[in-house]
Design a protein around this motif. Structure first.
Motif, PDB file in Angstrom:
ATOM      1  N   THR A  59       0.844  -1.187   0.000  1.00  0.00           N
ATOM      2  CA  THR A  59       0.000   0.000   0.000  1.00  0.00           C
ATOM      3  C   THR A  59       0.884   1.242   0.000  1.00  0.00           C
ATOM      4  O   THR A  59       1.774   1.379   0.848  1.00  0.00           O
ATOM      5  N   VAL A  60       0.621   2.141  -0.947  1.00  0.00           N
ATOM      6  CA  VAL A  60       1.386   3.388  -1.063  1.00  0.00           C
ATOM      7  C   VAL A  60       0.428   4.557  -0.876  1.00  0.00           C
ATOM      8  O   VAL A  60      -0.609   4.617  -1.543  1.00  0.00           O
ATOM      9  N   VAL A  61       0.783   5.468   0.024  1.00  0.00           N
ATOM     10  CA  VAL A  61      -0.097   6.589   0.357  1.00  0.00           C
ATOM     11  C   VAL A  61       0.635   7.904   0.122  1.00  0.00           C
ATOM     12  O   VAL A  61       1.778   8.081   0.566  1.00  0.00           O
ATOM     13  N   PHE A  62      -0.043   8.822  -0.589  1.00  0.00           N
ATOM     14  CA  PHE A  62       0.455  10.188  -0.774  1.00  0.00           C
ATOM     15  C   PHE A  62      -0.588  11.150  -0.226  1.00  0.00           C
ATOM     16  O   PHE A  62      -1.794  10.948  -0.415  1.00  0.00           O
ATOM     17  N   SER A  63      -0.141  12.215   0.436  1.00  0.00           N
ATOM     18  CA  SER A  63      -1.045  13.233   0.958  1.00  0.00           C
ATOM     19  C   SER A  63      -0.458  14.603   0.652  1.00  0.00           C
ATOM     20  O   SER A  63       0.563  14.989   1.223  1.00  0.00           O
ATOM     21  N   GLY A  64      -1.101  15.325  -0.285  1.00  0.00           N
ATOM     22  CA  GLY A  64      -0.578  16.603  -0.739  1.00  0.00           C
ATOM     23  C   GLY A  64       0.431  16.411  -1.848  1.00  0.00           C
ATOM     24  O   GLY A  64       1.291  15.521  -1.760  1.00  0.00           O
ATOM     25  N   MET A  65       0.317  17.202  -2.910  1.00  0.00           N
ATOM     26  CA  MET A  65       1.198  17.052  -4.069  1.00  0.00           C
ATOM     27  C   MET A  65       1.618  18.405  -4.602  1.00  0.00           C
ATOM     28  O   MET A  65       0.947  19.421  -4.375  1.00  0.00           O
ATOM     29  N   SER A  68       3.433  20.569  -8.109  1.00  0.00           N
ATOM     30  CA  SER A  68       3.900  20.656  -9.492  1.00  0.00           C
ATOM     31  C   SER A  68       4.743  21.923  -9.582  1.00  0.00           C
ATOM     32  O   SER A  68       4.806  22.693  -8.613  1.00  0.00           O
ATOM     33  N   PRO A  69       5.373  22.194 -10.709  1.00  0.00           N
ATOM     34  CA  PRO A  69       6.118  23.456 -10.820  1.00  0.00           C
ATOM     35  C   PRO A  69       5.232  24.685 -10.641  1.00  0.00           C
ATOM     36  O   PRO A  69       5.743  25.789 -10.420  1.00  0.00           O
ATOM     37  N   LYS A  70       3.897  24.496 -10.712  1.00  0.00           N
ATOM     38  CA  LYS A  70       2.975  25.637 -10.610  1.00  0.00           C
ATOM     39  C   LYS A  70       2.415  25.851  -9.210  1.00  0.00           C
ATOM     40  O   LYS A  70       1.739  26.849  -8.972  1.00  0.00           O
ATOM     41  N   GLY A  71       2.615  24.871  -8.281  1.00  0.00           N
ATOM     42  CA  GLY A  71       2.069  25.081  -6.946  1.00  0.00           C
ATOM     43  C   GLY A  71       1.931  23.801  -6.149  1.00  0.00           C
ATOM     44  O   GLY A  71       2.375  22.729  -6.555  1.00  0.00           O
ATOM     45  N   THR A  72       1.288  23.941  -4.980  1.00  0.00           N
ATOM     46  CA  THR A  72       1.029  22.824  -4.067  1.00  0.00           C
ATOM     47  C   THR A  72      -0.473  22.622  -3.959  1.00  0.00           C
ATOM     48  O   THR A  72      -1.237  23.602  -3.867  1.00  0.00           O
ATOM     49  N   TYR A  73      -0.894  21.334  -3.925  1.00  0.00           N
ATOM     50  CA  TYR A  73      -2.325  21.049  -4.045  1.00  0.00           C
ATOM     51  C   TYR A  73      -2.752  19.974  -3.050  1.00  0.00           C
ATOM     52  O   TYR A  73      -2.020  19.000  -2.811  1.00  0.00           O
ATOM     53  N   PRO A  74      -3.961  20.134  -2.470  1.00  0.00           N
ATOM     54  CA  PRO A  74      -4.478  19.144  -1.500  1.00  0.00           C
ATOM     55  C   PRO A  74      -5.094  17.935  -2.211  1.00  0.00           C
ATOM     56  O   PRO A  74      -6.318  17.757  -2.248  1.00  0.00           O
ATOM     57  N   ILE A  75      -4.255  17.111  -2.755  1.00  0.00           N
ATOM     58  CA  ILE A  75      -4.690  15.906  -3.462  1.00  0.00           C
ATOM     59  C   ILE A  75      -4.128  14.692  -2.732  1.00  0.00           C
ATOM     60  O   ILE A  75      -2.936  14.653  -2.404  1.00  0.00           O
ATOM     61  N   ASP A  76      -4.981  13.719  -2.469  1.00  0.00           N
ATOM     62  CA  ASP A  76      -4.571  12.503  -1.764  1.00  0.00           C
ATOM     63  C   ASP A  76      -4.708  11.300  -2.689  1.00  0.00           C
ATOM     64  O   ASP A  76      -5.675  11.190  -3.463  1.00  0.00           O
ATOM     65  N   LEU A  77      -3.752  10.403  -2.588  1.00  0.00           N
ATOM     66  CA  LEU A  77      -3.759   9.203  -3.418  1.00  0.00           C
ATOM     67  C   LEU A  77      -3.293   8.007  -2.596  1.00  0.00           C
ATOM     68  O   LEU A  77      -2.291   8.080  -1.893  1.00  0.00           O
ATOM     69  N   LYS A  97      -7.170   4.849  -5.293  1.00  0.00           N
ATOM     70  CA  LYS A  97      -8.208   5.744  -4.780  1.00  0.00           C
ATOM     71  C   LYS A  97      -7.623   7.151  -4.764  1.00  0.00           C
ATOM     72  O   LYS A  97      -6.654   7.426  -4.051  1.00  0.00           O
ATOM     73  N   LEU A  98      -8.211   8.033  -5.561  1.00  0.00           N
ATOM     74  CA  LEU A  98      -7.693   9.390  -5.753  1.00  0.00           C
ATOM     75  C   LEU A  98      -8.733  10.394  -5.276  1.00  0.00           C
ATOM     76  O   LEU A  98      -9.873  10.386  -5.757  1.00  0.00           O
ATOM     77  N   THR A  99      -8.352  11.259  -4.344  1.00  0.00           N
ATOM     78  CA  THR A  99      -9.271  12.270  -3.806  1.00  0.00           C
ATOM     79  C   THR A  99      -8.743  13.658  -4.120  1.00  0.00           C
ATOM     80  O   THR A  99      -7.589  13.982  -3.820  1.00  0.00           O
ATOM     81  N   ASN A 100      -9.601  14.470  -4.702  1.00  0.00           N
ATOM     82  CA  ASN A 100      -9.228  15.834  -5.075  1.00  0.00           C
ATOM     83  C   ASN A 100      -9.894  16.827  -4.130  1.00  0.00           C
ATOM     84  O   ASN A 100     -11.118  16.955  -4.111  1.00  0.00           O
ATOM     85  N   ASN A 101      -9.105  17.516  -3.344  1.00  0.00           N
ATOM     86  CA  ASN A 101      -9.631  18.565  -2.468  1.00  0.00           C
ATOM     87  C   ASN A 101      -9.272  19.963  -2.966  1.00  0.00           C
ATOM     88  O   ASN A 101      -9.450  20.946  -2.241  1.00  0.00           O
ATOM     89  N   ASP A 102      -8.782  20.020  -4.198  1.00  0.00           N
ATOM     90  CA  ASP A 102      -8.450  21.310  -4.798  1.00  0.00           C
ATOM     91  C   ASP A 102      -9.666  21.841  -5.558  1.00  0.00           C
ATOM     92  O   ASP A 102     -10.556  21.081  -5.957  1.00  0.00           O
ATOM     93  N   LYS A 103      -9.695  23.141  -5.799  1.00  0.00           N
ATOM     94  CA  LYS A 103     -10.835  23.740  -6.494  1.00  0.00           C
ATOM     95  C   LYS A 103     -10.831  23.447  -7.988  1.00  0.00           C
ATOM     96  O   LYS A 103     -11.840  23.632  -8.661  1.00  0.00           O
TER      97      LYS A 103
END
Length: 720
Positions: free
Chosen positions: A99-105, A107-116, A132-138
């Motif tokens: 199981t691999v978990v990421f929280s917050g990601m 890119s060169p353009k910014g930081t985003y509240p995305i969980d995977l 399972k991919l959750t998008n908490n960004d606008k």
């Protein structure tokens, strides 16, 4: 000065330290078929060893990959988040699952509240991936590339070939990934790329790579009970050497890593607070090529979407007569009474199923979805009388219709139907076609009515169902629903509450299923054929309209022998087309004068008699070569005595479902006679019965050469 022995000891000590450190930075899953190593620092697979052919898919470690996300912002639609640049929150192992978990990601353009969270699971003969991919960004996540397995240099050896299950071609292992990469570098691409989509370019959601030397196949399949649009994608990094796809050598690559990155790409379009949960992506090893790998998919499919065609009258019809009686530029070819006589003419040659096209208001491909009988042809009364006459003779009629297709050239579309248009992300129509017939202007597309694909929404579904169900009440025994093959893509119509990747995929499947149920409630014997290329629709469509051509047929025929396709024959001496239908077990769909005439005319007399004769033979052998198990080109060999003639011989193998009595159907594509030898390779068949049109049945011994006539057909049936 240290001696040689002490240097060796020091080297071994350092090597052991490095080995321990490397082991601590990876997690390993291993069984008799695989050894999978996952890097803890990034959650990427660093080694993917296939033990059957001793191949590590991650040959070029610098191309390791895990996932990729495109988060579309207001100012950047190409804002990619590279998974290899992210640090996992955790990488853990529980039994045979990592199981691999990421929280917050970032890119060169910014930081985003995305969980995977994603899971890599090792089973006996396959590895599965779920996410399972959750998008908490606008902003919206438009693409999710998962799994990504990077660094492929070969599969066993550079000769391994890829098979892709296409719409109307045989699924042979013919694509050379590791020598002549099939794709090129397009504008904006990072490297040379090759991809196919499901639904769309593929009729089933899998690829299969075959290493012939070690007889090992690698199945790459997506198993999801929700039919969604996705892409099988490969980058060849950094590029190809030339147009024929030749790989760059290490020297030519100027220090850049050379290899393939494989990705399965979703288009989830999840917004703030939404979660996307994938099905299972399967990487499976098996003995043999795609024929064997695909049976794993069949087993999964039949578990979730079982069907039975044994009671279908339509599946039992092995030949049709078809004609378009009213063309879209107002030309009337014949009326309902004239068409009825043409069906009687076809009956003289043993054909008892008739496809009626261009019966509706405005003619074929016009005024859709206004499906009512044309007054010019005899109106509703004439339509009912035609269907009644056919039924009373013990025959069947398929009424031609489309489903989610809209004529853009009438007032109904301009006033109301336009709101149902299937759209791309920018509000444009995502598919438009035309089919002109009666004038040169129309045939060349210089001035023709345009048909647009619609979305699947309740308002339009009710319109379609009301018209189509009424046709069943009027006596329609079945439908041939056209153009469903262009029905699946992303759809952004604002009236559609489903996500774009399922709206015209799962949405279309469910809508067809609801229509089927309504029609069956009126007439329990109701059946449907369709111009479709999506496996998920097989439970509703007994026959595919254009899934075979020449001597080839979609691999759906092999995976689902309960189903078959039409083979279209319209030229007056198209004996090859008829032979191809018998070879592949397809329905002979005869369309004299390109859908504009009767079969009972002097020009078509030879073809009509030939169809009658081959159908006589096929009916005698129907349990083997029409309803039997289709083995494609497995378990047999056919060789021309003159090797230079081998390319003109085409053959397929069949078997009785109950007795496994085998048969070979052989066609000669040459105008000249060819002598050949034959052999069944699955068992020792010493004698066969030779059937050929207008000839007597004779016994032939194994090893005894047979002569097949020019453009001829032979059927060899195992003698029990």
């Amino acid at each position: 000065m240290p001696n040689k022995f002490s240097i060796i000891i020091l080297f071994l000590f350092l090597l052991s330290i490095l080995s321990i450190a490397y082991g601590q930075s990876t997690i390993t899953l291993e069984n008799a078929n695989f050894k999978i190593m996952v890097n803890k620092k990034n959650g990427a697979i660093s080694s993917f060893l296939i033990k059957k052919n001793n191949c590590d898919l991650i040959g070029e470690k610098r191309l390791m990959a895990n996932y990729r996300i495109c988060l579309q912002t207001d100012s950047d639609l190409s804002n990619y988040i590279d998974g290899m640049e992210q640090e996992p929150k955790s990488v853990t192992q529980n039994g045979n699952t990592i199981t691999v978990v990421f929280s917050g990601m970032t890119s060169p353009k910014g930081t985003y509240p995305i969980d995977l969270t994603y899971w890599i699971k090792l089973d006996e003969d396959y590895v599965s991936f779920k996410a399972k991919l959750t998008n908490n960004d606008k902003h919206s996540i438009s693409e999710f590339w998962f799994p990504r397995i990077g660094g492929w240099e070969d599969f066993g050896n550079r000769e391994a070939k890829l098979a892709v299950p296409g719409y109307n071609v045989d699924c042979q292992n013919s694509i050379s990934l590791f020598k002549n990469f099939p794709g090129g570098r397009g504008l904006g691409a990072e490297a040379a790329e090759f991809s196919t989509d499901y639904p769309g370019g593929m009729c089933m959601p899998w690829w299969d790579i075959y290493d012939k030397k070690d007889n090992t196949g690698l199945y790459l399949g997506y198993h999801d009970t929700t039919c969604r649009y996705s892409t099988w994608h490969m980058y060849l990094m950094p590029n190809t050497a030339e147009n024929n796809g030749r790989w760059l050598t290490d020297e030519q690559a100027a220090g850049q890593p050379v290899g393939i990155i494989f990705s399965h790409v979703f288009y989830p379009f999840i917004h703030s607070g939404e979660t996307f949960e994938s099905g299972e992506f399967i990487v499976r090893v098996n003995q043999g090529d795609w024929h064997y790998g695909s049976q794993f998919y069949r087993k999964w499919f039949m578990l979730h979407f079982p069907f039975d065609k044994s009671k279908s009258w339509l599946r039992k019809e092995s030949s049709w007569f078809s004609s378009i009686i009213y063309q879209p530029e107002d030309r009337i070819v014949t009326d309902f009474k004239g068409y009825n006589q043409w069906t009687r003419d076809a009956k003289k040659y043993g054909i008892g199923c008739y496809e009626l096209l261009g019966w509706n208001k405005g003619g074929i491909d016009r005024d859709y979805p206004f499906y009512v009988p044309s007054k010019k042809l005899g109106g509703l009364k004439g339509f009912k009388n035609l269907l009644k006459s056919i039924k009373e003779r013990g025959d069947h009629c398929l009424v031609f219709a489309n489903y989610n297709m809209l004529d853009q050239n009438n007032n109904w579309y301009k006033e109301e139907l336009h709101k149902y248009l299937a759209q791309d992300q920018f509000g444009n129509a995502n598919w438009i076609g035309y089919w002109g017939e009666s004038t040169l202007l129309a045939r060349k597309g210089l001035s023709a009515r345009h048909i647009a694909r619609s979305s699947i929404v309740p308002g339009l579904e009710k319109i379609l169902d009301d018209y189509l169900v009424q046709l069943v009440k009027d006596g329609a025994q079945g439908f041939q629903i056209d153009k469903v093959c262009v029905g699946s893509t992303l759809d952004f119509n604002p009236l559609n509450t489903a996500k774009p990747d399922v709206a015209l995929c799962e949405g279309l499947v469910q809508a067809i299923g609801r229509l089927y149920k309504k029609c069956k409630s009126i007439n329990p014997d109701f059946c449907m054929a369709s111009e479709f290329g999506l496996d998920r629709l097989i439970p509703y469509f007994d026959i595919g309209y254009r899934n075979s051509a020449g001597y080839e047929i979609s691999p759906l025929r092999y995976v689902f022998p309960e189903w078959t396709s039409c083979q279209h024959v319209s030229a007056p001496r198209d004996f090859k087309g008829v032979n191809g239908a018998i070879l592949t077990g397809s329905v002979i769909c005869v369309e004299p004068d390109s859908y504009q005439g009767t079969l009972d005319q002097p020009l078509y007399h030879d073809l009509a008699k030939y169809i009658q004769e081959v159908e006589r033979i096929r009916k005698e052998l129907t349990d083997i070569i029409f309803f039997g198990k289709y083995y494609d080109n497995l378990d047999a060999k056919v060789l021309a005595v003159n090797k230079q003639q081998s390319s003109v011989l085409h053959y397929k193998v069949w078997g009785d479902l109950k007795t496994d009595q085998r048969a070979m159907v052989i066609a000669n594509d040459s105008p000249d006679s060819v002598q050949y030898t034959w052999k069944f390779t699955n068992k020792n068949v010493k004698q066969v019965l030779l059937h050929e049109p207008f000839g007597k049945v004779i016994t032939v011994n194994q090893g005894e050469p047979i002569t097949i006539k020019g453009e001829g057909l032979n059927i060899l049936v195992e003698k029990l």
